[in-house]
Design a protein around this motif. Structure first.
Motif, PDB file in Angstrom:
ATOM      1  N   GLU A   1       0.829  -1.198   0.000  1.00  0.00           N
ATOM      2  CA  GLU A   1       0.000   0.000   0.000  1.00  0.00           C
ATOM      3  C   GLU A   1       0.870   1.258   0.000  1.00  0.00           C
ATOM      4  OE1 GLU A   1      -3.944  -1.638   2.405  1.00  0.00           O
ATOM      5  OE2 GLU A   1      -2.134  -1.123   3.507  1.00  0.00           O
ATOM      6  N   TYR A   2       1.995   1.218   0.693  1.00  0.00           N
ATOM      7  CA  TYR A   2       2.892   2.372   0.720  1.00  0.00           C
ATOM      8  C   TYR A   2       3.479   2.630  -0.668  1.00  0.00           C
ATOM      9  CZ  TYR A   2       6.833   5.358   2.000  1.00  0.00           C
ATOM     10  OH  TYR A   2       7.735   6.403   2.072  1.00  0.00           O
ATOM     11  N   LEU A   3       3.934   1.575  -1.340  1.00  0.00           N
ATOM     12  CA  LEU A   3       4.492   1.737  -2.683  1.00  0.00           C
ATOM     13  C   LEU A   3       3.425   2.211  -3.668  1.00  0.00           C
ATOM     14  CD1 LEU A   3       6.728  -1.444  -2.755  1.00  0.00           C
ATOM     15  CD2 LEU A   3       7.557   0.924  -2.809  1.00  0.00           C
ATOM     16  N   GLU A   4       2.197   1.713  -3.506  1.00  0.00           N
ATOM     17  CA  GLU A   4       1.113   2.186  -4.370  1.00  0.00           C
ATOM     18  C   GLU A   4       0.872   3.673  -4.147  1.00  0.00           C
ATOM     19  OE1 GLU A   4      -3.343   0.910  -5.817  1.00  0.00           O
ATOM     20  OE2 GLU A   4      -2.680   0.287  -3.825  1.00  0.00           O
ATOM     21  N   ARG A   5       0.969   4.100  -2.917  1.00  0.00           N
ATOM     22  CA  ARG A   5       0.808   5.519  -2.597  1.00  0.00           C
ATOM     23  C   ARG A   5       1.877   6.351  -3.303  1.00  0.00           C
ATOM     24  NH1 ARG A   5       1.451   7.639   3.625  1.00  0.00           N
ATOM     25  NH2 ARG A   5       2.452   9.614   3.200  1.00  0.00           N
ATOM     26  N   LEU A   6       3.147   5.911  -3.252  1.00  0.00           N
ATOM     27  CA  LEU A   6       4.208   6.640  -3.944  1.00  0.00           C
ATOM     28  C   LEU A   6       3.945   6.688  -5.444  1.00  0.00           C
ATOM     29  CD1 LEU A   6       7.507   5.377  -2.214  1.00  0.00           C
ATOM     30  CD2 LEU A   6       6.113   7.383  -1.647  1.00  0.00           C
ATOM     31  N   HIS A   7       3.481   5.555  -6.002  1.00  0.00           N
ATOM     32  CA  HIS A   7       3.195   5.482  -7.435  1.00  0.00           C
ATOM     33  C   HIS A   7       2.069   6.434  -7.821  1.00  0.00           C
ATOM     34  CE1 HIS A   7       2.513   3.962 -11.426  1.00  0.00           C
ATOM     35  NE2 HIS A   7       1.327   3.487 -11.100  1.00  0.00           N
ATOM     36  N   LEU A   8       1.001   6.463  -7.033  1.00  0.00           N
ATOM     37  CA  LEU A   8      -0.132   7.340  -7.347  1.00  0.00           C
ATOM     38  C   LEU A   8       0.244   8.808  -7.147  1.00  0.00           C
ATOM     39  CD1 LEU A   8      -3.123   5.328  -5.838  1.00  0.00           C
ATOM     40  CD2 LEU A   8      -2.507   5.599  -8.243  1.00  0.00           C
ATOM     41  N   GLN A   9       1.113   9.090  -6.169  1.00  0.00           N
ATOM     42  CA  GLN A   9       1.608  10.463  -6.040  1.00  0.00           C
ATOM     43  C   GLN A   9       2.358  10.879  -7.290  1.00  0.00           C
ATOM     44  OE1 GLN A   9       3.949  10.523  -2.458  1.00  0.00           O
ATOM     45  NE2 GLN A   9       2.184  10.705  -1.112  1.00  0.00           N
ATOM     46  N   ASN A  10       3.092   9.945  -7.895  1.00  0.00           N
ATOM     47  CA  ASN A  10       3.798  10.253  -9.142  1.00  0.00           C
ATOM     48  C   ASN A  10       2.834  10.487 -10.297  1.00  0.00           C
ATOM     49  OD1 ASN A  10       6.327  10.146  -8.018  1.00  0.00           O
ATOM     50  ND2 ASN A  10       6.781   8.071  -8.668  1.00  0.00           N
ATOM     51  N   GLU A  11       1.659   9.871 -10.248  1.00  0.00           N
ATOM     52  CA  GLU A  11       0.646  10.158 -11.266  1.00  0.00           C
ATOM     53  C   GLU A  11       0.113  11.578 -11.101  1.00  0.00           C
ATOM     54  OE1 GLU A  11      -2.480   7.367 -11.755  1.00  0.00           O
ATOM     55  OE2 GLU A  11      -1.149   5.671 -12.177  1.00  0.00           O
ATOM     56  N   LEU A  12      -0.038  12.006  -9.844  1.00  0.00           N
ATOM     57  CA  LEU A  12      -0.511  13.367  -9.589  1.00  0.00           C
ATOM     58  C   LEU A  12       0.571  14.386  -9.916  1.00  0.00           C
ATOM     59  CD1 LEU A  12      -2.377  12.924  -6.178  1.00  0.00           C
ATOM     60  CD2 LEU A  12      -3.424  13.621  -8.329  1.00  0.00           C
ATOM     61  N   VAL A  13       1.806  14.072  -9.536  1.00  0.00           N
ATOM     62  CA  VAL A  13       2.946  14.965  -9.757  1.00  0.00           C
ATOM     63  C   VAL A  13       4.072  14.129 -10.363  1.00  0.00           C
ATOM     64  CG1 VAL A  13       4.552  16.612  -8.717  1.00  0.00           C
ATOM     65  CG2 VAL A  13       2.262  16.302  -7.724  1.00  0.00           C
ATOM     66  N   PRO A  14       4.200  14.088 -11.689  1.00  0.00           N
ATOM     67  CA  PRO A  14       5.197  13.228 -12.338  1.00  0.00           C
ATOM     68  C   PRO A  14       6.607  13.455 -11.798  1.00  0.00           C
ATOM     69  CG  PRO A  14       3.682  14.112 -13.964  1.00  0.00           C
ATOM     70  CD  PRO A  14       3.359  14.806 -12.663  1.00  0.00           C
ATOM     71  N   ALA A  15       7.323  12.321 -11.624  1.00  0.00           N
ATOM     72  CA  ALA A  15       8.726  12.315 -11.182  1.00  0.00           C
ATOM     73  C   ALA A  15       8.900  12.821  -9.753  1.00  0.00           C
ATOM     74  CB  ALA A  15       9.608  13.110 -12.131  1.00  0.00           C
ATOM     75  N   LEU A  16       7.835  12.813  -8.962  1.00  0.00           N
ATOM     76  CA  LEU A  16       7.943  13.300  -7.586  1.00  0.00           C
ATOM     77  C   LEU A  16       8.787  12.368  -6.721  1.00  0.00           C
ATOM     78  CD1 LEU A  16       7.074  15.284  -5.332  1.00  0.00           C
ATOM     79  CD2 LEU A  16       5.109  13.796  -4.950  1.00  0.00           C
ATOM     80  N   ASN A  17       8.474  11.059  -6.736  1.00  0.00           N
ATOM     81  CA  ASN A  17       9.112  10.101  -5.840  1.00  0.00           C
ATOM     82  C   ASN A  17      10.070   9.177  -6.580  1.00  0.00           C
ATOM     83  OD1 ASN A  17       7.612  10.656  -3.298  1.00  0.00           O
ATOM     84  ND2 ASN A  17       5.857   9.991  -4.507  1.00  0.00           N
ATOM     85  N   ARG A  18      11.176   8.845  -5.922  1.00  0.00           N
ATOM     86  CA  ARG A  18      12.084   7.799  -6.390  1.00  0.00           C
ATOM     87  C   ARG A  18      12.279   6.783  -5.270  1.00  0.00           C
ATOM     88  NH1 ARG A  18      17.193  11.184  -8.925  1.00  0.00           N
ATOM     89  NH2 ARG A  18      16.105  12.196 -10.652  1.00  0.00           N
ATOM     90  N   LEU A  19      12.379   5.527  -5.623  1.00  0.00           N
ATOM     91  CA  LEU A  19      12.719   4.492  -4.660  1.00  0.00           C
ATOM     92  C   LEU A  19      14.239   4.375  -4.598  1.00  0.00           C
ATOM     93  CD1 LEU A  19      11.844   2.225  -2.755  1.00  0.00           C
ATOM     94  CD2 LEU A  19      11.836   0.679  -4.731  1.00  0.00           C
ATOM     95  N   GLU A  20      14.799   4.501  -3.381  1.00  0.00           N
ATOM     96  CA  GLU A  20      16.246   4.449  -3.209  1.00  0.00           C
ATOM     97  C   GLU A  20      16.723   3.101  -2.698  1.00  0.00           C
ATOM     98  OE1 GLU A  20      17.792   6.775  -4.433  1.00  0.00           O
ATOM     99  OE2 GLU A  20      16.501   8.532  -4.379  1.00  0.00           O
ATOM    100  N   GLY A  21      15.911   2.404  -1.916  1.00  0.00           N
ATOM    101  CA  GLY A  21      16.327   1.107  -1.409  1.00  0.00           C
ATOM    102  C   GLY A  21      15.522   0.686  -0.200  1.00  0.00           C
ATOM    103  N   VAL A  22      15.967  -0.406   0.409  1.00  0.00           N
ATOM    104  CA  VAL A  22      15.296  -1.012   1.559  1.00  0.00           C
ATOM    105  C   VAL A  22      16.335  -1.235   2.647  1.00  0.00           C
ATOM    106  CG1 VAL A  22      14.089  -3.084   2.381  1.00  0.00           C
ATOM    107  CG2 VAL A  22      13.518  -2.103   0.147  1.00  0.00           C
ATOM    108  N   VAL A  23      15.966  -0.943   3.893  1.00  0.00           N
ATOM    109  CA  VAL A  23      16.853  -1.132   5.038  1.00  0.00           C
ATOM    110  C   VAL A  23      16.260  -2.210   5.945  1.00  0.00           C
ATOM    111  CG1 VAL A  23      17.874  -0.055   7.085  1.00  0.00           C
ATOM    112  CG2 VAL A  23      17.671   1.251   4.963  1.00  0.00           C
TER     113      VAL A  23
END
Length: 256
Positions: free
Chosen positions: A132-154
């Motif tokens: 759900e978190y990743l979907e949120r980042l993806h949908l935010q990018n639909e609203l504002v293109p290129a807003l979020n990038r995935l950098e990694g997992v800790v």
């Protein structure tokens, strides 16, 4: 490396993976698609995998791509942020990391909380899963293109954190009236005090209040409603009602 290859790589730092990657936006969708492809633990072919399976799947996916970050190198760089993230500034980007094994909030309804004689409808903002978190980042990018990038997992002990980044923005406060006007101009109808829905592409945006917004989107909670939640929104709009958000952040996440 195939998706079934063992994870034998050493954790990386942000610099070796890296926050300058041009494909960081595509990685969000790739990670989301990977999690969507995991079967539920009951052997069914539909529904979301459990929280444990999502974490296992995301760890495997990140390891295969060299996106597992070294907790000892990464975590000390972050400072306490808002309710959901820790962060640090790096050049023209803000690096964000989810906190305390929690992946933000996700909207939904709990029918047990709606009595038959109540006109005022309520829904909850639940603790979200990695998917759900990743979907949120993806949908935010639909609203504002290129807003979020995935950098990694800790990975730290039994906890997992997702690291992403956004461009740095000049902070310019806005009023709730300005927020309402912006969403109305983009075809959204208001369904809660800080929540909006656009039927054209079945897009809901929640938690859009003045603490989460400046002149550019920051920590909205977008989603694509389905099932009973979608019907709930449709019925609410048809009746001309607004509903009240109820945050549920002290219970276990759904589907754990």
């Amino acid at each position: 490396m195939s998706a079934d290859a063992p994870d034998d790589r050493q954790p990386a730092s942000l610099e070796t993976t890296a926050h300058s990657r041009a494909d960081g936006e595509d990685l969000i969708l790739a990670a989301l698609d990977h999690l969507r492809g995991i079967r539920p633990t009951d052997g069914g072919v539909s529904g979301s995998p459990s929280l444990t399976r999502q974490k296992e799947g995301l760890r495997e996916w990140a390891g295969n791509l060299g996106l597992l970050l070294d907790a000892a190198l990464v975590i000390p760089r972050f400072q306490r942020g808002g309710q959901e993230h820790d962060f640090y500034r790096d050049g023209q980007r803000i690096i964000k990391m989810t906190r305390d094994g929690i992946f933000g909030l996700s909207p939904g309804i709990d029918l047990a909380l709606v009595s038959s004689d109540m006109d005022a409808r309520r829904f909850h903002l639940w603790e979200a899963s990695p998917m759900e978190y990743l979907e949120r980042l993806h949908l935010q990018n639909e609203l504002v293109p290129a807003l979020n990038r995935l950098e990694g997992v800790v990975i730290q002990g039994n906890d997992m954190a997702i690291v992403s980044s956004q461009p740095r923005f000049e902070l310019k406060p806005v009023s709730q009236t300005e927020i309402d006007d912006w969403f109305a101009a983009h075809g959204f109808e208001k369904v809660t005090r800080c929540g909006y829905y656009r039927a054209e592409d079945n897009l809901g945006v929640f938690d859009a209040h003045t603490k989460n917004l400046v002149r550019f989107e920051n920590t909205l909670i977008p989603c694509r409603p389905g099932g009973g939640f979608l019907q709930f929104i449709a019925d609410t709009l048809a009746a001309g009602h607004h509903v009240k958000e109820v945050r549920t952040v002290s219970t276990s996440p759904r589907g754990s």
